[in-house]
Design a protein around this motif. Structure first.
Motif, PDB file in Angstrom:
ATOM      1  N   MET A 165       0.649  -1.368  -0.144  1.00  0.00           N
ATOM      2  CA  MET A 165       0.125  -0.274  -0.199  1.00  0.00           C
ATOM      3  C   MET A 165       1.402   0.920   0.321  1.00  0.00           C
ATOM      4  N   ASP A 166       0.515   2.112  -0.667  1.00  0.00           N
ATOM      5  CA  ASP A 166       1.578   3.752  -0.613  1.00  0.00           C
ATOM      6  C   ASP A 166       0.765   4.465   0.369  1.00  0.00           C
ATOM      7  N   PRO A 167       2.114   4.851   0.670  1.00  0.00           N
ATOM      8  CA  PRO A 167       2.534   5.590   1.460  1.00  0.00           C
ATOM      9  C   PRO A 167       1.464   6.295   2.065  1.00  0.00           C
ATOM     10  N   THR A 168       0.849   7.280   3.168  1.00  0.00           N
ATOM     11  CA  THR A 168      -0.038   8.531   3.082  1.00  0.00           C
ATOM     12  C   THR A 168       0.764   9.595   2.639  1.00  0.00           C
ATOM     13  N   PRO A 169       0.344  10.410   1.671  1.00  0.00           N
ATOM     14  CA  PRO A 169       1.027  11.321   1.320  1.00  0.00           C
ATOM     15  C   PRO A 169       1.390  12.492   2.069  1.00  0.00           C
ATOM     16  N   HIS A 170       2.393  13.204   2.035  1.00  0.00           N
ATOM     17  CA  HIS A 170       2.799  15.053   2.248  1.00  0.00           C
ATOM     18  C   HIS A 170       2.250  15.795   2.148  1.00  0.00           C
ATOM     19  N   PRO A 171       1.694  16.045   3.629  1.00  0.00           N
ATOM     20  CA  PRO A 171       0.855  17.119   3.470  1.00  0.00           C
ATOM     21  C   PRO A 171       1.351  18.442   2.231  1.00  0.00           C
ATOM     22  N   SER A 172       2.748  18.024   2.232  1.00  0.00           N
ATOM     23  CA  SER A 172       3.056  19.555   1.144  1.00  0.00           C
ATOM     24  C   SER A 172       2.154  18.454  -0.627  1.00  0.00           C
ATOM     25  N   VAL A 173       2.572  17.639  -0.762  1.00  0.00           N
ATOM     26  CA  VAL A 173       1.979  16.538  -2.384  1.00  0.00           C
ATOM     27  C   VAL A 173       0.017  16.768  -1.610  1.00  0.00           C
ATOM     28  N   THR A 174       0.102  16.693  -0.817  1.00  0.00           N
ATOM     29  CA  THR A 174      -1.881  16.642  -1.129  1.00  0.00           C
ATOM     30  C   THR A 174      -2.090  18.486  -1.774  1.00  0.00           C
ATOM     31  N   ALA A 175      -1.238  19.454  -0.477  1.00  0.00           N
ATOM     32  CA  ALA A 175      -1.447  20.391  -0.996  1.00  0.00           C
ATOM     33  C   ALA A 175      -1.263  21.181  -2.589  1.00  0.00           C
ATOM     34  N   LEU A 176      -0.199  20.348  -3.459  1.00  0.00           N
ATOM     35  CA  LEU A 176      -0.087  20.164  -5.213  1.00  0.00           C
ATOM     36  C   LEU A 176      -1.324  20.064  -5.332  1.00  0.00           C
ATOM     37  N   LEU A 177      -2.187  18.815  -4.925  1.00  0.00           N
ATOM     38  CA  LEU A 177      -3.517  18.698  -5.369  1.00  0.00           C
ATOM     39  C   LEU A 177      -4.653  19.643  -5.042  1.00  0.00           C
ATOM     40  N   THR A 178      -4.332  20.539  -4.666  1.00  0.00           N
ATOM     41  CA  THR A 178      -5.535  21.752  -3.984  1.00  0.00           C
ATOM     42  C   THR A 178      -5.523  23.113  -4.535  1.00  0.00           C
ATOM     43  N   PRO A 179      -6.316  23.566  -5.093  1.00  0.00           N
ATOM     44  CA  PRO A 179      -5.998  24.846  -6.568  1.00  0.00           C
ATOM     45  C   PRO A 179      -5.280  25.823  -5.254  1.00  0.00           C
ATOM     46  N   THR A 180      -5.073  26.553  -5.762  1.00  0.00           N
ATOM     47  CA  THR A 180      -4.355  28.529  -5.776  1.00  0.00           C
ATOM     48  C   THR A 180      -4.852  29.790  -6.463  1.00  0.00           C
ATOM     49  N   THR A 181      -4.930  30.704  -5.862  1.00  0.00           N
ATOM     50  CA  THR A 181      -4.890  31.780  -6.409  1.00  0.00           C
ATOM     51  C   THR A 181      -3.651  32.237  -6.056  1.00  0.00           C
ATOM     52  N   ALA A 182      -3.046  33.061  -7.454  1.00  0.00           N
ATOM     53  CA  ALA A 182      -2.075  33.861  -7.320  1.00  0.00           C
ATOM     54  C   ALA A 182      -2.373  35.512  -7.951  1.00  0.00           C
ATOM     55  N   ARG A 183      -1.932  36.666  -7.620  1.00  0.00           N
ATOM     56  CA  ARG A 183      -1.605  38.019  -8.262  1.00  0.00           C
ATOM     57  C   ARG A 183      -0.128  38.293  -8.700  1.00  0.00           C
ATOM     58  N   LEU A 184      -0.624  38.184 -10.169  1.00  0.00           N
ATOM     59  CA  LEU A 184       0.654  38.004 -10.848  1.00  0.00           C
ATOM     60  C   LEU A 184       0.634  39.358 -12.151  1.00  0.00           C
TER      61      LEU A 184
END
Length: 334
Positions: free
Chosen positions: A1-20
């Motif tokens: 079984m794959d290990p539980t993803p690190h929170p940072s990896v989970t965060a990569l799969l969560t939407p974000t918004t930037a102002r650029l």
């Protein structure tokens, strides 16, 4: 079984918004930003997304020995992006179960007369390339392994009949189709060829061309192609008030292209749509062990904007001479 993803990896799969904001360098005509820098904004939004997740690309390299590589970028351009615009860049992960690359949708919005307007819609695919130049300081986070790779790709190999001219003897200028390898690649197609040497300024991580480098190459080969067909950009701008405009583009890396390799770029006209748009394909090859290796490919669709009054632009219709120039290879026209 794959290990539980690190929170940072989970965060990569969560939407974000930037102002650029786009870079001033992209303000080439009037007050508008060109396609290359619109793609740069999309890449910057994904870089911001990684930082927000706790995985800035500098740390990926220094701590984990992983290089961040955009290996595919496709964009559809809508409303004009102006030099002073602040872009709301919405990054939405689109990675599917089982995929070994990170996939993101990036939408760029600006405000026009109090309304939120989408000026570009892009898809970027990211690979994390294990780098042999550095030793990782620590194991990478759980769940990141599936997105790592030892190589970005293995491009198609082509047997070569022509004898390449040594680069030191190659003095045909900035752009040319008078090269035996290019002539073999082009054949009887409606294409333009360019041979060039990879400078370090197109590269990253000490060795390979990054996506922004190929975006620059796509822009330059278009410039060379138009000059070759009698449609040099400044002359057309000065005499007709026309400037090329991009409606959509895509570049995909098929293999790694290394610093100081020679690249054979073939730019082929694929379609002319009525009298408003034309599409071209860019294919890039390097010579290795007597074979041509296809390292990148892409497509771009162009039209022309016409300046009807200072800073007032609208789509121009191609005249017969323009259609002939786009559809007739130079050697066939001579």
């Amino acid at each position: 079984m794959d290990p539980t993803p690190h929170p940072s990896v989970t965060a990569l799969l969560t939407p974000t918004t930037a102002r650029l904001r786009p870079l001033f360098e992209g303000n080439n005509i009037s007050f508008a930003i060109g396609f290359k820098h619109i793609n740069y904004v999309a890449e910057a939004a994904v870089l911001h997304h990684f930082r927000q997740a706790g995985l800035p690309v500098g740390d990926l390299y220094r701590r984990f020995g992983l290089g961040f590589d955009v290996v595919d970028i496709r964009s559809r351009l809508g409303a004009l992006l102006a030099v002073d615009d602040e872009v709301e860049a919405v990054v939405t992960p689109r990675t599917k179960d089982g995929e070994d690359r990170l996939r993101f949708r990036v939408e760029q919005f600006v405000e026009r007369d109090g309304k939120r307007v989408r000026c570009a819609d892009s898809t970027l695919v990211v690979a994390l390339r294990v780098d042999g130049h550095v030793r990782a300081e620590e194991p990478w986070p759980a769940g990141l392994d599936r997105f790592t790779t030892a190589r970005l790709g293995t491009g198609e190999r082509l047997e070569l009949a022509a004898t390449p001219t040594p680069y030191g003897e190659f003095t045909a200028g900035r752009g040319t189709s008078a090269d035996p390898v290019l002539s073999e690649l082009i054949g009887e197609t409606n294409a333009f060829g360019w041979r060039w040497r990879v400078g370090y300024f197109y590269c990253h991580y000490n060795e390979r061309v990054q996506m922004s480098g190929f975006l620059r190459i796509m822009e330059e080969v278009e410039d060379l192609f138009l000059a070759d067909r009698g449609l040099a950009i400044k002359e057309v701008l000065d005499t007709r008030g026309w400037i090329p405009v991009v409606t959509q583009s895509r570049i995909e890396l098929l293999d790694e292209t290394l610093m100081e390799e020679e690249v054979y770029t073939v730019y082929t006209v694929e379609n002319v749509f009525k009298t408003l748009l034309y599409s071209t394909r860019m294919d890039c090859y390097v010579l290795r062990d007597g074979q041509l290796v296809k390292t990148a490919t892409g497509t771009i669709t162009h039209g022309y904007l016409q300046e009807t009054a200072p800073n007032q632009w609208e789509m121009a219709e191609f005249d017969e001479a323009t259609v002939t120039a786009l559809t007739t290879p130079r050697k066939a026209a001579s």
